[in-house]
Design a protein around this motif. Structure first.
Motif: not given
Length: 155
Positions: A11, A58, A90-91, A95, A98, A110, A121, A123, A127
């Motif tokens: 991200s 989200r 991540g974040a 997702y 991945c 990751y 976290s 995410t 993962v």
């Protein structure tokens, strides 16, 4: 992995900064970057081959639409680029890429956030279940992710 293409994925913001710290680890390899599009991320990735996903939150009412768009674009980028490995810090929007990568037989690596010292976290929890390699940046995080690897910090 020397001649295999790498997808660098994160991200925007701090996750992208951590990802950029990993560039020396892939020196000499073919790679591209996928991140969320905003003013700061555009300037960071400008010197490199890159693709953008939509920035998603989200709790935002537009999440479902942006998430759906990111799923489609993640698949498009994976099929267009054909990486052998997805390396992510991540974040947010990572997702779908991945998960799709794993379904396509692409290795997923990751690196849990430097900011996570004692808890997983969101995410990372998702993962961790299917990542080929999962790294943490604090030895204490081995208590959270028992099969993770610790080799120091990215920063």
């Amino acid at each position: 992995m020397k001649n295999k293409k790498v997808c660098l994925l994160s991200s925007c913001g701090g996750h992208l900064m951590e990802l950029m710290q990993l560039l020396p680890a892939i020196e000499g390899r073919d790679f591209y970057i996928v991140t969320e599009k905003n003013y700061s991320s555009e300037s960071v990735v400008k010197p490199f081959r890159h693709h953008f996903l939509m920035q998603q939150e989200r709790r935002d009412y537009t999440f479902c639409f942006k998430f759906g768009y990111n799923i489609v674009m993640s698949l498009v980028y994976l099929l267009r680029e054909r990486p052998a490995v997805v390396l992510t810090t991540g974040a947010g929007a990572v997702y779908p890429t991945c998960r799709l990568a794993k379904w396509l037989g692409i290795k997923v690596i990751y690196v849990e956030s430097f900011a996570k010292l004692t808890s997983a976290s969101f995410t990372g929890k998702l993962v961790y279940k299917f990542a080929d390699r999962f790294y943490v940046q604090w030895p204490e995080m081995k208590n959270v992710y028992s099969h993770a690897e610790y080799h120091g910090q990215v920063y």
